[in-house]
Scaffold this motif. Structure first.
Motif, mmCIF file in Angstrom:
data_model
loop_
_atom_site.group_PDB
_atom_site.id
_atom_site.type_symbol
_atom_site.label_atom_id
_atom_site.label_comp_id
_atom_site.label_asym_id
_atom_site.label_seq_id
_atom_site.Cartn_x
_atom_site.Cartn_y
_atom_site.Cartn_z
ATOM 1 N N MET A 197 0.819 -1.199 0.000
ATOM 2 C CA MET A 197 0.000 0.000 0.000
ATOM 3 C C MET A 197 0.861 1.260 0.000
ATOM 4 S SD MET A 197 -3.300 0.494 2.362
ATOM 5 C CE MET A 197 -3.953 -1.153 2.492
ATOM 6 N N THR A 198 0.520 2.165 -0.845
ATOM 7 C CA THR A 198 1.374 3.334 -1.028
ATOM 8 C C THR A 198 1.194 4.383 0.062
ATOM 9 O OG1 THR A 198 -0.307 4.294 -2.415
ATOM 10 C CG2 THR A 198 1.481 3.120 -3.508
ATOM 11 N N LEU A 199 0.090 4.303 0.769
ATOM 12 C CA LEU A 199 -0.190 5.346 1.738
ATOM 13 C C LEU A 199 0.766 5.314 2.911
ATOM 14 C CD1 LEU A 199 -1.866 3.989 4.379
ATOM 15 C CD2 LEU A 199 -3.449 3.595 2.526
ATOM 16 N N ALA A 200 1.445 4.204 3.067
ATOM 17 C CA ALA A 200 2.354 4.083 4.198
ATOM 18 C C ALA A 200 3.545 5.039 4.085
ATOM 19 C CB ALA A 200 2.854 2.654 4.319
ATOM 20 N N ASP A 201 3.865 5.422 2.873
ATOM 21 C CA ASP A 201 5.038 6.260 2.665
ATOM 22 C C ASP A 201 4.812 7.691 3.101
ATOM 23 O OD1 ASP A 201 5.819 3.938 1.352
ATOM 24 O OD2 ASP A 201 4.883 4.655 -0.487
ATOM 25 N N HIS A 202 3.573 8.049 3.190
ATOM 26 C CA HIS A 202 3.259 9.466 3.363
ATOM 27 C C HIS A 202 3.827 10.088 4.628
ATOM 28 C CE1 HIS A 202 0.897 10.931 0.085
ATOM 29 N NE2 HIS A 202 0.388 9.736 -0.033
ATOM 30 N N ALA A 203 3.345 9.668 5.734
ATOM 31 C CA ALA A 203 3.764 10.291 6.970
ATOM 32 C C ALA A 203 4.651 9.335 7.755
ATOM 33 C CB ALA A 203 2.547 10.698 7.804
ATOM 34 N N ALA A 204 5.897 9.686 7.911
ATOM 35 C CA ALA A 204 6.794 8.865 8.711
ATOM 36 C C ALA A 204 6.479 9.122 10.181
ATOM 37 C CB ALA A 204 8.235 9.211 8.409
ATOM 38 N N PRO A 205 6.468 8.056 10.958
ATOM 39 C CA PRO A 205 6.173 8.231 12.383
ATOM 40 C C PRO A 205 7.308 8.996 13.053
ATOM 41 C CG PRO A 205 6.961 6.015 11.933
ATOM 42 C CD PRO A 205 6.820 6.698 10.605
ATOM 43 N N ALA A 206 7.087 9.413 14.243
ATOM 44 C CA ALA A 206 8.138 10.100 14.972
ATOM 45 C C ALA A 206 8.856 9.098 15.867
ATOM 46 C CB ALA A 206 7.550 11.237 15.815
ATOM 47 N N PRO A 207 9.971 8.560 15.380
ATOM 48 C CA PRO A 207 10.701 7.562 16.181
ATOM 49 C C PRO A 207 11.251 8.231 17.428
ATOM 50 C CG PRO A 207 11.601 7.738 13.930
ATOM 51 C CD PRO A 207 10.684 8.913 14.163
ATOM 52 N N ARG A 208 10.709 7.847 18.563
ATOM 53 C CA ARG A 208 11.173 8.492 19.788
ATOM 54 C C ARG A 208 12.605 8.056 20.074
ATOM 55 N NH1 ARG A 208 5.958 8.495 22.720
ATOM 56 N NH2 ARG A 208 6.402 6.446 23.574
ATOM 57 N N PRO A 209 13.422 9.009 20.551
ATOM 58 C CA PRO A 209 14.819 8.688 20.838
ATOM 59 C C PRO A 209 14.910 7.759 22.040
ATOM 60 C CG PRO A 209 14.275 10.870 21.653
ATOM 61 C CD PRO A 209 13.062 10.375 20.916
ATOM 62 N N GLY A 210 16.017 7.029 22.124
ATOM 63 C CA GLY A 210 16.253 6.176 23.276
ATOM 64 C C GLY A 210 15.389 4.943 23.341
ATOM 65 N N ALA A 252 -6.905 4.024 21.549
ATOM 66 C CA ALA A 252 -5.771 4.868 21.171
ATOM 67 C C ALA A 252 -5.126 4.331 19.899
ATOM 68 C CB ALA A 252 -4.751 4.914 22.302
ATOM 69 N N LEU A 253 -4.976 3.009 19.836
ATOM 70 C CA LEU A 253 -4.415 2.396 18.634
ATOM 71 C C LEU A 253 -5.293 2.666 17.430
ATOM 72 C CD1 LEU A 253 -2.519 0.492 17.092
ATOM 73 C CD2 LEU A 253 -3.839 -1.429 17.987
ATOM 74 N N LEU A 254 -6.588 2.496 17.627
ATOM 75 C CA LEU A 254 -7.531 2.716 16.533
ATOM 76 C C LEU A 254 -7.436 4.147 16.003
ATOM 77 C CD1 LEU A 254 -9.904 1.642 14.834
ATOM 78 C CD2 LEU A 254 -11.430 2.375 16.653
ATOM 79 N N VAL A 255 -7.438 5.094 16.911
ATOM 80 C CA VAL A 255 -7.368 6.494 16.496
ATOM 81 C C VAL A 255 -6.062 6.783 15.758
ATOM 82 C CG1 VAL A 255 -7.180 8.864 17.326
ATOM 83 C CG2 VAL A 255 -8.911 7.363 18.279
ATOM 84 N N THR A 256 -4.970 6.287 16.291
ATOM 85 C CA THR A 256 -3.671 6.487 15.641
ATOM 86 C C THR A 256 -3.695 5.978 14.208
ATOM 87 O OG1 THR A 256 -2.500 6.269 17.741
ATOM 88 C CG2 THR A 256 -1.216 5.923 15.738
ATOM 89 N N VAL A 257 -4.188 4.759 14.045
ATOM 90 C CA VAL A 257 -4.210 4.141 12.720
ATOM 91 C C VAL A 257 -5.144 4.896 11.773
ATOM 92 C CG1 VAL A 257 -4.985 2.088 11.486
ATOM 93 C CG2 VAL A 257 -3.544 1.852 13.497
ATOM 94 N N LEU A 258 -6.341 5.188 12.270
ATOM 95 C CA LEU A 258 -7.327 5.878 11.441
ATOM 96 C C LEU A 258 -6.806 7.236 10.987
ATOM 97 C CD1 LEU A 258 -9.311 3.748 11.661
ATOM 98 C CD2 LEU A 258 -10.852 5.204 12.941
ATOM 99 N N GLU A 259 -6.200 7.933 11.922
ATOM 100 C CA GLU A 259 -5.679 9.264 11.632
ATOM 101 C C GLU A 259 -4.635 9.205 10.516
ATOM 102 O OE1 GLU A 259 -4.106 11.109 15.143
ATOM 103 O OE2 GLU A 259 -5.652 12.650 15.027
ATOM 104 N N ARG A 260 -3.737 8.267 10.633
ATOM 105 C CA ARG A 260 -2.683 8.119 9.621
ATOM 106 C C ARG A 260 -3.264 7.846 8.247
ATOM 107 N NH1 ARG A 260 2.770 5.282 10.539
ATOM 108 N NH2 ARG A 260 3.479 6.192 12.484
#
Lengths: 210, 210
Positions: free
Chosen positions: A1-14, A66-74
């Motif tokens: 799926m191409t939509l995955a490329d759009h917004a890169a998550p924010a990899p938290r440091p550490g 929270a997971l649902l919202v995160t996924v839907l939002e993306r």
DNA sequence: GATCAATCGGAGCGACTGCTCCGCCTGAAG
DNA sequence: CTTCAGGCGGAGCAGTCGCTCCGATTGATC
């Protein structure tokens, strides 16, 4: 799926490398499972599909919702961006507006959870809805300036219209795929400035307001 | 599953008086509870509200779903009859069609379970859907004969349109009651014969955006 | 009133689901 | 390599919900 490329998550440091990998796997699997089965699926199914234990899943997301919202939002944000970019590149205001809706609904067609979210909470998330409103308003204004949009049509009307047709998209997905385009076309044609009768006001008044 | 499995028979002869009373109480309470909370409510709530034990409820209806279908069928059928009688008494074919939809949606406005049924199973029951189809087809034919309906509009289009707007009715019920009338008007105006462009055929590709 | 089959009520069973707990494991720092 | 905090997995807890079981009750009949 191409939509995955759009917004890169924010990899938290550490965060450990395997944790980051698991988080990505969860989001990917959840996106697929929610799309197929809707928001009502068992969380275990998501854990299974992402090759991760329940503990791991619940460390990354405090709650199923929270997971649902995160996924839907993306997902929705990616579609919104695509459709918007197409629309701004389209010169004809009417085609920009109608094409935007068709493209947006087209991508939603196979996603149960996203369509459900419109019926239950009014949209994937407040942020998504606001962004969507802003885009629709821009496209609407262009149409108004060009004089092709029926007078009195509000951004809210357009948003609601999209949400209600998305319902038809889902219910006809299995039996008659693509049949929703007829509905969309009918509704959109009702938005044309060739329809001069005033829209009913939700208040009490029976009068004409243009 | 055939309709006969769900449809509860009319007052059977040799039934005790208290049994008949309880049955009526269950149907009445279930109608209210399903309308308020949707089909997902706990059966216990229905039993409580009707002043009856679980055993009693399950003697009258083999399954929660059977009860739901029975109730939905009754309610929707009553509304359908009302709206139809109004429509046949209306001379103007266009007003008969549009008024029919408005009236039907108006009565559905506060009934969660009925609206849900359109989203999930396509309608309260097969019998209801067929009856609804027949009515819509009659009203549609009158409009076609009068030349006021956009060419190519099918009965299925009209049914789907009604179902999708009903979704908007429910989602806006709390925040903006009555706002759905604008949506309905917009969609119905798209059905007018003043819209001459052909509707997209499903099955063909997506060249509809032009 | 006596009889008894039909009816009633609600505790409880089993299945499901969101979420937690805790002992084991491992990436990475020294 | 050693160390260990952070990460991991999945059994299990607690709550919900559809439905059943069975002893108590009651309407109809004589």
């Amino acid at each position: 799926m191409t939509l995955a490329d759009h917004a890169a998550p924010a990899p938290r440091p550490g965060r450990r490398a395997d944790a980051e990998r698991n988080r990505a796997a969860i989001i990917k699997a959840a996106g697929e499972v929610f799309a197929e089965c809707g928001g009502g699926v068992d969380v275990r199914e998501i854990a299974r599909r992402s090759g991760v234990g329940m503990g791991t899943l619940y460390r990354h997301f405090p709650t199923k919702d929270a997971l649902l919202v995160t996924v839907l939002e993306r997902q929705f944000d990616a579609w919104l961006t695509d459709a918007y970019q197409w629309a701004v590149a389209t010169e004809d205001p009417w085609r920009a507006l109608t094409g935007f809706f068709e493209q947006l609904l087209d991508t939603q067609a196979g996603n149960r959870a996203v369509v459900e979210s419109f019926a239950t909470t009014g949209g994937p998330s407040d942020a998504c809805v606001q962004r969507c409103y802003a885009i629709i308003d821009e496209l609407r204004t262009r149409c108004v300036d060009a004089g092709v949009l029926r007078s009195g049509v509000t951004t809210e009307d357009l948003f609601l219209l999209s949400g209600s047709v998305s319902q038809a998209v889902l219910t006809t997905a299995d039996s008659h795929p693509g049949k929703w385009r007829r509905l969309l076309r009918i509704s959109l044609d009702g938005l044309s400035s060739r329809n001069t009768e005033p829209l009913p006001e939700p208040g009490v008044g029976t009068d004409a307001r243009v």
